[in-house]
Design a protein around this motif. Structure first.
Motif, PDB file in Angstrom:
ATOM      1  N   GLY A 170      41.309  43.978  42.572  1.00 33.95           N
ATOM      2  CA  GLY A 170      40.585  45.076  43.196  1.00 33.95           C
ATOM      3  C   GLY A 170      39.775  44.793  44.445  1.00 33.95           C
ATOM      4  O   GLY A 170      39.217  45.711  45.025  1.00 33.95           O
ATOM      5  N   LEU A 171      39.691  43.545  44.872  1.00 38.75           N
ATOM      6  CA  LEU A 171      38.771  43.248  45.973  1.00 38.75           C
ATOM      7  C   LEU A 171      39.503  43.275  47.310  1.00 38.75           C
ATOM      8  O   LEU A 171      40.452  42.531  47.497  1.00 38.75           O
ATOM      9  CB  LEU A 171      38.184  41.856  45.731  1.00 38.75           C
ATOM     10  CG  LEU A 171      36.709  41.649  46.012  1.00 38.75           C
ATOM     11  CD1 LEU A 171      35.857  42.597  45.204  1.00 38.75           C
ATOM     12  CD2 LEU A 171      36.314  40.221  45.691  1.00 38.75           C
ATOM     13  N   PRO A 172      39.083  44.128  48.236  1.00 40.45           N
ATOM     14  CA  PRO A 172      39.846  44.234  49.482  1.00 40.45           C
ATOM     15  C   PRO A 172      39.643  43.032  50.405  1.00 40.45           C
ATOM     16  O   PRO A 172      38.553  42.479  50.481  1.00 40.45           O
ATOM     17  CB  PRO A 172      39.280  45.502  50.126  1.00 40.45           C
ATOM     18  CG  PRO A 172      37.886  45.598  49.608  1.00 40.45           C
ATOM     19  CD  PRO A 172      37.911  45.014  48.217  1.00 40.45           C
ATOM     20  N   ASN A 180      41.736  50.211  50.523  1.00 44.00           N
ATOM     21  CA  ASN A 180      41.224  50.632  49.215  1.00 44.00           C
ATOM     22  C   ASN A 180      40.239  51.783  49.342  1.00 44.00           C
ATOM     23  O   ASN A 180      40.296  52.755  48.609  1.00 44.00           O
ATOM     24  CB  ASN A 180      40.500  49.460  48.530  1.00 44.00           C
ATOM     25  CG  ASN A 180      41.398  48.697  47.579  1.00 44.00           C
ATOM     26  OD1 ASN A 180      42.588  48.968  47.499  1.00 44.00           O
ATOM     27  ND2 ASN A 180      40.820  47.747  46.872  1.00 44.00           N
ATOM     28  N   ASN A 216      38.957  40.611  41.639  1.00 44.72           N
ATOM     29  CA  ASN A 216      37.557  40.993  41.526  1.00 44.72           C
ATOM     30  C   ASN A 216      36.884  40.060  40.517  1.00 44.72           C
ATOM     31  O   ASN A 216      37.372  39.896  39.408  1.00 44.72           O
ATOM     32  CB  ASN A 216      37.484  42.445  41.040  1.00 44.72           C
ATOM     33  CG  ASN A 216      36.081  43.016  41.121  1.00 44.72           C
ATOM     34  OD1 ASN A 216      35.104  42.345  40.843  1.00 44.72           O
ATOM     35  ND2 ASN A 216      35.992  44.262  41.512  1.00 44.72           N
TER      36      ASN A 216
END
Lengths: 278, 466
Positions: free
Chosen positions: B239-241, B258, B399
């Motif tokens: 999930g971490l851009p 995102n 994430n």
């Protein structure tokens, strides 16, 4: 759904306090952390800080100032109404420890709601805590009694002189820093310009200063990067790395600009809301 | 049928006119009607040893479901699909069939392969639209409880499999709507959210419980989940851009893909002010990167009313990671391509808004570790690309929310969770993982395959420890 169980209107109706049932979040919440809420299906996700939790009732209390559509809408809700989403606790808790000198907790406006649990944390850790809280005018001052209960010395300022010191929180902060050279930590929480001035005030005294940032967020779990700020030349995500940072390292200009990113849309949304509810 | 297979050409799927669809969020293809579907289905040779199935990460019984379409029993086709694939309406839309089942289809050797994806989509849509969805038989209760973290494709697949086997399944989702990347990432025009909602509803009807607004790592932890669940599956995605870390990247108007897609898809910012969440309506939009997410971002920007949308990519067309179909759709709608171009820095005005991007032209050198030719900057070729919105679509990474609160969960060097590729078992007893959080950004179907394997492994683990 997250039921509202209590409501208090403070500061001429511009500041509101809601107690909301959210046992799961309340159970975990620590000073410095925040929640994200959404009022209804078409609502936006906004970050707000918890002022207190009641573990027995499984509730948490939020205090907010009406600044736009979502907060205005929130202020129209009454006990018995419900929020569609309450998510948290988010962000890192305040790193609270015992210092061998006083901690000064400085709060402006609704920032005092954020400051209060942190102040209580420092007090409970055995620190000497000096509080400075300020507002534009007496009626906008919040949580005075609560802050009094968790500080050794509470100073009050109002911009218009209607209560306490006539002037800014930074006037009193500077005075204390000049009088005492044993201050170990300053926590400054409030509107961005106030936090910037708190940091400017403490810098020449070399006192570590923590600020709590409240930028625009969407998911608030590190997924989108809407909340990115520059701290010490590096990009950080406030939602997962913060919300507290070394105030002397924060790029406040960038933060101010990013907070204004949707100023036109916010105005439009608020106007439409006011027309509908006129 | 073999005879017909040689005569009938691959049937195109009717779709919205590019000029029209570039201004709306309705789904691009209309899908086959019954006639077209049957015509296409007749092309299938019904191979005894079907190569297509080998090409499918979840081994969908392809010839069998296609046979039902030929016979006109479309609901039976859908049920056959669901034996192996719990999300056929989704996969029929977003799977890269051209590199999987259709790539190994025997017809593809001499002519064009059977349009398996389009047939899959047809059967699933037919079943849903005609209210023919039936709830499969659920095994009697095992008394075991499984916590599923995240509600993307890996988790949804796993939840469906485990509930059928008689386990209690509770999905914990951090956002307010279940579906993961299917709701926040993939746009409405490619995957209507009503379809995702129908798939989630189907799982709930089977008995899967879903708790939204639970951020595992914050609201609760893996260890706490293990106190009242017998096993935990982590299908939380990556999930971490990623950002470029270039000067000026925090200017207003610069988004991660995102954020841009979450605002538009999950928060419905394209319906602002009916919905509260705003999004920048850029006139000149630059999208950095050339994967599927970049194409989704670029096409979203067009639909939000941009005059120009440019994909800025440091390599050439041949290296673009996006599916050919996505690139084709984007191009048809008017997305432009600035290839062999790399941003150097972002330029802003006094309000802190992005006004342009300094770029440098690139050329391709020798192949690098990825086997693709390495892009090399051409000195002195710098130029400024004017833009008022920039979307950084360079991929994501893991994430750290869950690992940071679960110290005994082993990670690899890149921060992804270490899991057995066959079972999804992690270093922590009773904890399994699958999908992007293990592999890094991949496809919906690969995540579903991982969900399926982990479901089998969790079932064995639970019954073994019974």
């Amino acid at each position: 759904m997250y039921k509202i169980v209590d409501k208090k209107v403070m500061a001429e109706g511009t500041v509101c306090q809601l107690e909301v049932e959210a046992a799961r979040v309340a159970r975990k919440a620590k000073p410095g952390q925040f929640i994200v809420l959404r009022i209804d299906e078409k609502g936006e996700r906004i970050p707000l800080t918890m002022a207190k939790q009641d573990l027995e009732k499984g509730t948490l209390t939020i205090i907010f100032q009406v600044v736009g559509k979502t907060t205005a809408h929130l202020a129209t809700l009454e006990p018995g109404d419900a929020l569609i989403d309450v998510i948290g606790p988010l962000g890192m808790p305040t790193h609270i420890k015992k210092y061998d000198g006083p901690v000064i907790c400085v709060g402006g406006g609704t920032g005092v709601a954020v400051l209060y649990p942190i102040t209580r944390g420092y007090k409970e850790a055995g620190n000497e805590v000096i509080g400075i809280i300020g507002a534009r005018t007496k009626d906008l001052l919040i949580l005075e009694e609560e802050m009094k209960g968790v500080t050794d010395d509470l100073r009050i300022t109002t911009d218009d002189g209607s209560y306490g010191h006539h002037g800014f929180v930074t006037d009193v902060l500077k005075q204390i820093l000049e009088e005492r050279d044993d201050v170990k930590m300053v926590v400054g929480i409030g509107p961005v310009p106030m936090m910037r001035f708190v940091c400017k005030t403490t810098e020449p005294f070399n006192v570590p200063t923590t600020v709590s940032l409240n930028p625009i967020m969407v998911d608030a779990t590190g997924m989108c990067g809407a909340c990115r700020v520059t701290v010490g030349g590096k990009t950080r995500f406030v939602c997962v790395d913060g919300p507290e940072f070394d105030g002397h390292q924060v790029d406040f200009d960038e933060l101010t600009q990013r907070l204004r990113m949707y100023v036109e849309e916010e105005k439009k949304s608020y106007e439409l809301f006011k027309q509908k509810n006129a | 049928m073999a005879e017909k297979g040689k005569k009938i050409p691959r049937q195109a799927m009717p779709e919205q006119d590019p000029k029209v669809r570039a201004h709306n969020f309705d789904e691009v293809p209309y899908g086959y009607d019954e006639k077209l579907a049957q015509l296409e289905a007749q092309r299938c040779l019904q191979c005894k040893k079907p190569k297509c199935v080998e090409g499918c990460p979840v081994e969908v019984e392809i010839p069998q479901f296609i046979k039902f379409i030929v016979e006109g029993d479309f609901a039976a086709a859908a049920r056959q699909l669901k034996n192996k694939n719990s999300l056929p309406a989704v996969c029929g839309r977003v799977c890269p069939q051209e590199s999987q089942c259709e790539n190994t289809c025997i017809l593809g050797k001499k002519a064009e392969p059977v349009a398996i994806g389009r047939l899959e989509r047809f059967a699933a849509d037919y079943e849903r639209n005609n209210n023919l969805v039936t709830i499969p038989e659920i095994a009697s209760s095992t008394g075991k409880r499984v916590a599923v973290v995240g509600s993307g494709p890996a988790s949804l697949t796993l939840a469906g499999d485990l509930i059928k086997k008689g386990h209690e399944v509770i999905i914990y989702e951090a956002l307010h709507t279940p579906g993961g990347v299917l709701v926040y990432g993939i746009p409405e025009f490619r995957l209507p959210k009503a379809i995702v909602a129908a798939e989630v509803d189907y799982l709930q009807k089977m008995g899967v419980k879903i708790e939204t607004d639970v951020v595992v790592g914050k609201t609760t932890t893996i260890d706490e989940l293990l106190e009242d669940h017998d096993a935990v599956f982590l299908g939380v995605g990556a999930g971490l851009p990623l950002f470029l870390n270039l000067p000026g990247e925090n200017l207003c108007g610069i988004y991660s893909a995102n954020e841009y897609l979450t605002r538009s898809n999950l928060m419905k910012a394209y319906k602002f002010p009916e919905y509260d969440t705003p999004i920048a309506l850029g006139k000149n939009v630059a999208v950095i990167g050339a994967g599927n997410v970049a194409m989704d971002s670029a096409r979203t920007a067009l639909r939000l009313g941009a005059d120009t949308v440019k994909i800025v990519y440091r390599r050439s067309r041949a290296e673009m990671p996006a599916r050919a179909e996505e690139v084709h759709h984007a191009e048809e709608e008017g997305v432009q391509f600035e290839l062999l171009t790399n941003p150097v820095k972002f330029i802003g005005n006094e309000d802190g808004w992005v006004t342009g991007m300094e770029c440098i032209r690139m050329e391709l050198g020798e192949p690098d570790d990825s086997g693709r030719r390495r892009p090399i900057p051409i000195e002195g070729s710098n130029f400024t690309l004017e833009c008022d919105t920039v979307i950084v679509a360079l991929g994501t990474r893991a994430n750290p929310l869950i690992p940071s609160t679960t110290p005994d969960l082993k990670l690899n060097k890149r921060g992804y969770i270490e899991a057995d590729p066959e079972t999804g078992a992690t270093s922590k007893k009773g904890v399994y993982a699958g999908g992007d959080i293990v592999t890094g950004s991949a496809t919906v179907i690969l995540a579903m395959g991982a969900g399926r394997k982990a479901a089998n492994a969790i079932h064995e683990y639970l019954m073994g420890s019974a």
